[in-house]
Design a protein around this motif. Structure first.
Motif, mmCIF file in Angstrom:
data_model
loop_
_atom_site.group_PDB
_atom_site.id
_atom_site.type_symbol
_atom_site.label_atom_id
_atom_site.label_comp_id
_atom_site.label_asym_id
_atom_site.label_seq_id
_atom_site.Cartn_x
_atom_site.Cartn_y
_atom_site.Cartn_z
ATOM 1 N N GLU A 110 26.779 47.748 -29.922
ATOM 2 C CA GLU A 110 26.295 47.119 -28.697
ATOM 3 C C GLU A 110 26.874 45.720 -28.488
ATOM 4 O O GLU A 110 27.275 45.377 -27.379
ATOM 5 N N VAL A 111 26.901 44.910 -29.550
ATOM 6 C CA VAL A 111 27.264 43.498 -29.378
ATOM 7 C C VAL A 111 28.575 43.110 -30.065
ATOM 8 O O VAL A 111 29.041 41.991 -29.916
ATOM 9 N N GLY A 112 29.157 44.018 -30.844
ATOM 10 C CA GLY A 112 30.398 43.706 -31.540
ATOM 11 C C GLY A 112 30.141 43.125 -32.922
ATOM 12 O O GLY A 112 29.097 42.518 -33.187
ATOM 13 N N TYR A 113 31.099 43.312 -33.802
ATOM 14 C CA TYR A 113 30.963 42.872 -35.193
ATOM 15 C C TYR A 113 30.753 41.363 -35.307
ATOM 16 O O TYR A 113 29.933 40.897 -36.080
ATOM 17 N N GLU A 114 31.503 40.591 -34.521
ATOM 18 C CA GLU A 114 31.441 39.135 -34.621
ATOM 19 C C GLU A 114 30.066 38.583 -34.280
ATOM 20 O O GLU A 114 29.736 37.473 -34.672
ATOM 21 N N ASN A 115 29.257 39.334 -33.535
ATOM 22 C CA ASN A 115 27.938 38.858 -33.132
ATOM 23 C C ASN A 115 26.821 39.306 -34.061
ATOM 24 O O ASN A 115 25.654 39.030 -33.793
ATOM 25 N N LEU A 116 27.152 39.985 -35.149
ATOM 26 C CA LEU A 116 26.141 40.353 -36.132
ATOM 27 C C LEU A 116 25.736 39.124 -36.936
ATOM 28 O O LEU A 116 26.515 38.174 -37.089
ATOM 29 N N GLU A 117 24.535 39.151 -37.470
ATOM 30 C CA GLU A 117 24.085 38.093 -38.377
ATOM 31 C C GLU A 117 24.904 38.172 -39.661
ATOM 32 O O GLU A 117 25.403 39.241 -40.031
ATOM 33 N N ASN A 118 25.030 37.054 -40.357
ATOM 34 C CA ASN A 118 25.780 37.035 -41.622
ATOM 35 C C ASN A 118 25.211 38.039 -42.621
ATOM 36 O O ASN A 118 25.966 38.708 -43.321
ATOM 37 N N SER A 119 23.891 38.157 -42.670
ATOM 38 C CA SER A 119 23.285 39.094 -43.619
ATOM 39 C C SER A 119 23.623 40.538 -43.253
ATOM 40 O O SER A 119 23.806 41.381 -44.129
ATOM 41 N N GLU A 120 23.737 40.834 -41.956
ATOM 42 C CA GLU A 120 24.095 42.184 -41.528
ATOM 43 C C GLU A 120 25.549 42.494 -41.880
ATOM 44 O O GLU A 120 25.867 43.587 -42.349
ATOM 45 N N LYS A 121 26.431 41.513 -41.672
ATOM 46 C CA LYS A 121 27.836 41.693 -42.044
ATOM 47 C C LYS A 121 27.947 41.930 -43.548
ATOM 48 O O LYS A 121 28.691 42.789 -44.008
ATOM 49 N N SER A 122 27.199 41.153 -44.295
ATOM 50 C CA SER A 122 27.221 41.267 -45.746
ATOM 51 C C SER A 122 26.719 42.638 -46.199
ATOM 52 O O SER A 122 27.310 43.265 -47.077
ATOM 53 N N THR A 123 25.641 43.122 -45.590
ATOM 54 C CA THR A 123 25.099 44.428 -45.946
ATOM 55 C C THR A 123 26.114 45.531 -45.662
ATOM 56 O O THR A 123 26.322 46.422 -46.485
ATOM 57 N N LEU A 124 26.775 45.468 -44.501
ATOM 58 C CA LEU A 124 27.802 46.465 -44.179
ATOM 59 C C LEU A 124 28.951 46.413 -45.179
ATOM 60 O O LEU A 124 29.453 47.446 -45.621
ATOM 61 N N ASN A 125 29.370 45.210 -45.524
ATOM 62 C CA ASN A 125 30.460 45.046 -46.483
ATOM 63 C C ASN A 125 30.077 45.630 -47.842
ATOM 64 O O ASN A 125 30.853 46.363 -48.459
ATOM 65 N N GLN A 126 28.876 45.327 -48.296
ATOM 66 C CA GLN A 126 28.413 45.842 -49.582
ATOM 67 C C GLN A 126 28.290 47.364 -49.554
ATOM 68 O O GLN A 126 28.636 48.041 -50.518
ATOM 69 N N TYR A 127 27.793 47.907 -48.436
ATOM 70 C CA TYR A 127 27.645 49.352 -48.310
ATOM 71 C C TYR A 127 29.014 50.025 -48.356
ATOM 72 O O TYR A 127 29.191 51.050 -49.024
ATOM 73 N N SER A 128 29.978 49.441 -47.661
ATOM 74 C CA SER A 128 31.339 49.986 -47.666
ATOM 75 C C SER A 128 31.924 49.974 -49.077
ATOM 76 O O SER A 128 32.519 50.954 -49.529
ATOM 77 N N GLU A 129 31.749 48.853 -49.785
ATOM 78 C CA GLU A 129 32.250 48.762 -51.160
ATOM 79 C C GLU A 129 31.552 49.790 -52.053
ATOM 80 O O GLU A 129 32.178 50.407 -52.908
ATOM 81 N N TRP A 130 30.245 49.970 -51.863
ATOM 82 C CA TRP A 130 29.486 50.925 -52.663
ATOM 83 C C TRP A 130 29.989 52.343 -52.410
ATOM 84 O O TRP A 130 30.199 53.114 -53.337
ATOM 85 N N LEU A 131 30.213 52.687 -51.120
ATOM 86 C CA LEU A 131 30.719 54.020 -50.792
ATOM 87 C C LEU A 131 32.104 54.244 -51.392
ATOM 88 O O LEU A 131 32.391 55.299 -51.950
ATOM 89 N N ASN A 132 32.979 53.249 -51.268
ATOM 90 C CA ASN A 132 34.352 53.375 -51.759
ATOM 91 C C ASN A 132 34.450 53.380 -53.279
ATOM 92 O O ASN A 132 35.424 53.868 -53.836
#
Length: 190
Positions: free
Chosen positions: A29-51
């Motif tokens: 809805e709002v684009g990656y750049e407009n996410l909160e830092n904690s949301e960006k961090s959670t996505l990054n951690q989830y991606s690393e966990w999946l990979n």
């Protein structure tokens, strides 16, 4: 093939899937750049966990419900939000605020934002594994190019509208690179 899991495993899976889904919906809805830092961090951690192919439960370390009492977490060594400031030759204040990082096999990428001359620039610092600066890339945070409809086949991303910090700094680029190499990177690698 049937997989049997406990009720607590099911609840954990549903809760984390819901959290990730909510973040992904917001990003759409709002684009990656407009996410909160904690949301960006959670996505990054989830991606690393999946990979990583790890088995077991995904447990984000930087969300408000999973942060310890001091507000620090093991993955980021409590550095999220740390700000580093210097003054350029013209007297202007130049500061970098750390958001999160990616530790890749050949390099480390430190994401954050720069404040300079009343503007905010979003981007990254890249180092080799020894901590030597290899790249900086920051773009002026402006609404005109942040997001576009990826479902629209005629939509395009116009890089020509981007203002890049490294182009705007002129001769001060060398001082900024020195600042990142000598002050920011050593603190982030601790």
């Amino acid at each position: 093939m049937k997989i049997i899991i406990t009720e607590s495993q099911y609840r954990f899976l549903v809760e984390n899937t819901t959290e990730i889904d909510q973040i992904l919906d917001k990003m759409n809805e709002v684009g990656y750049e407009n996410l909160e830092n904690s949301e960006k961090s959670t996505l990054n951690q989830y991606s690393e966990w999946l990979n990583s192919g790890k088995k077991g439960e995904f447990n984000p370390q930087n969300t408000s419900k999973n942060t310890d009492f001091e507000g620090k977490n093991d993955d980021f060594n409590g550095k999220v939000g740390d700000e580093y400031t210097t003054y350029l030759k013209d007297g202007s204040e130049f500061s970098f605020r750390y958001d999160y990082e990616d530790n890749l096999p050949q390099e480390n990428i430190y994401y954050g934002s720069v404040k300079w001359q009343g503007e905010e620039w979003i981007g990254l610092i890249v180092t080799d594994k020894k901590g030597n600066l290899t790249e900086i890339d920051f773009v002026l945070d402006q609404d005109s190019f942040q997001t576009y409809d990826s479902n629209d086949e005629t939509a395009t991303y116009d890089e020509g509208k981007e203002l890049r910090l490294q182009n705007e700094l002129g001769n001060d680029i060398h001082q900024v690179k020195y600042f990142f190499q000598e002050e920011v990177i050593p603190n982030l690698m601790d």
